[in-house]
Design an enzyme around this catalytic site. Structure first.
Site, PDB file in Angstrom:
ATOM      1  N   CYS A 156     -42.078 -61.097 -49.758  1.00  0.00           N
ATOM      2  CA  CYS A 156     -42.750 -62.398 -49.794  1.00  0.00           C
ATOM      3  C   CYS A 156     -42.022 -63.332 -48.838  1.00  0.00           C
ATOM      4  O   CYS A 156     -40.788 -63.376 -48.848  1.00  0.00           O
ATOM      5  CB  CYS A 156     -42.705 -62.948 -51.217  1.00  0.00           C
ATOM      6  SG  CYS A 156     -43.467 -64.578 -51.388  1.00  0.00           S
ATOM      7  N   HIS A 166     -51.153 -60.258 -54.795  1.00  0.00           N
ATOM      8  CA  HIS A 166     -49.912 -61.008 -54.572  1.00  0.00           C
ATOM      9  C   HIS A 166     -50.230 -62.471 -54.239  1.00  0.00           C
ATOM     10  O   HIS A 166     -49.628 -63.390 -54.795  1.00  0.00           O
ATOM     11  CB  HIS A 166     -49.124 -60.326 -53.439  1.00  0.00           C
ATOM     12  CG  HIS A 166     -47.859 -61.013 -53.037  1.00  0.00           C
ATOM     13  ND1 HIS A 166     -46.625 -60.418 -53.134  1.00  0.00           N
ATOM     14  CD2 HIS A 166     -47.630 -62.249 -52.522  1.00  0.00           C
ATOM     15  CE1 HIS A 166     -45.686 -61.269 -52.715  1.00  0.00           C
ATOM     16  NE2 HIS A 166     -46.280 -62.383 -52.329  1.00  0.00           N
ATOM     17  N   GLU A 167     -51.208 -62.680 -53.345  1.00  0.00           N
ATOM     18  CA  GLU A 167     -51.520 -64.045 -52.901  1.00  0.00           C
ATOM     19  C   GLU A 167     -52.232 -64.851 -53.986  1.00  0.00           C
ATOM     20  O   GLU A 167     -51.951 -66.031 -54.170  1.00  0.00           O
ATOM     21  CB  GLU A 167     -52.358 -64.027 -51.612  1.00  0.00           C
ATOM     22  CG  GLU A 167     -51.675 -63.390 -50.406  1.00  0.00           C
ATOM     23  CD  GLU A 167     -50.275 -63.927 -50.128  1.00  0.00           C
ATOM     24  OE1 GLU A 167     -50.020 -65.125 -50.376  1.00  0.00           O
ATOM     25  OE2 GLU A 167     -49.424 -63.138 -49.677  1.00  0.00           O
ATOM     26  N   HIS A 197     -49.892 -66.310 -56.341  1.00  0.00           N
ATOM     27  CA  HIS A 197     -49.260 -67.563 -55.885  1.00  0.00           C
ATOM     28  C   HIS A 197     -50.061 -68.778 -56.343  1.00  0.00           C
ATOM     29  O   HIS A 197     -49.488 -69.814 -56.694  1.00  0.00           O
ATOM     30  CB  HIS A 197     -49.177 -67.598 -54.351  1.00  0.00           C
ATOM     31  CG  HIS A 197     -47.965 -66.922 -53.771  1.00  0.00           C
ATOM     32  ND1 HIS A 197     -46.674 -67.274 -54.107  1.00  0.00           N
ATOM     33  CD2 HIS A 197     -47.847 -65.923 -52.855  1.00  0.00           C
ATOM     34  CE1 HIS A 197     -45.813 -66.522 -53.418  1.00  0.00           C
ATOM     35  NE2 HIS A 197     -46.501 -65.686 -52.654  1.00  0.00           N
TER      36      HIS A 197
END
Ligand code: ZN
Length: 190
Positions: A95, A137-138, A141
């Protein structure tokens, strides 16, 4: 223009994103600056809170880096994962907010996703493998979740000293960063 990237221990990385309801020129300009930021930091994905903006916007590009001629960034506005496969896969993740820290993370291998594009049009897609990995993953966020939150408690204990150094701003990244306390860590010697 490219933005400095916020350290994972800055509080903005724990905030939930705000839905976007206004599309057009200003949003597209911001998105293209995010893309430039992601490319200059050699990332495969970037969420808006990683550059200090709380809007619900991420970029994913499974072909970034290496062979840049294949690069095909996708801008995801207000993305929502609507289904996860039961089959999971372990894959090594990193990341840009957690420089030089890589860990194998177990996640569903396939997903269904709804998102809007930069003009506000709704899309529904299915994704697998690396693209599904980057999207998860994004999108995490945007909920204030970091990839190391998915580690087992043993792996977390083993990672503690490395994460403490990152928290102290000792990141050794090749791009500009904002420290957890909001001061910057501008690289002058590139
Ligand atoms: Zn990330």
């Amino acid at each position: 223009m490219s933005y400095p990237i916020y350290n994972c221990f800055h509080p903005i990385l724990r905030k939930k994103a705000i839905e976007i309801d206004s599309f057009g020129g200003a949003l597209s300009t911001f998105a293209s600056e995010m893309l430039e930021t992601m490319r200059s930091a050699d990332g495969l994905g970037l969420a808006a809170n990683q550059v200090g903006d709380r809007r619900s916007l991420v970029i994913v590009d499974e072909f970034a880096g290496g062979n840049s001629s294949k690069s095909s960034p996708i801008f995801l506005i207000n993305p929502k994962i609507t289904a996860f496969s039961e089959t999971k896969q372990e894959y090594q993740e990193g990341c840009l907010s957690v420089p030089k820290f890589y860990q194998y993370i177990n996640r569903p291998s396939d997903i269904d996703l709804e998102y809007q594009d930069l003009d506000g049009n709704l899309h529904k897609i299915s994704a697998g493998n690396l693209l599904a990995r980057i999207i998860q993953h994004e999108v995490d966020h945007l909920s204030g979740i970091l990839f190391f939150d998915h580690l087992t408690s043993l792996k977390r204990v083993l990672s503690k000293s490395k994460l403490r150094r990152i928290e102290a701003g000792e990141t050794d990244a090749h791009y500009n960063m904002i420290n957890p306390d909001g001061t910057d860590n501008i690289v002058t010697d590139q």
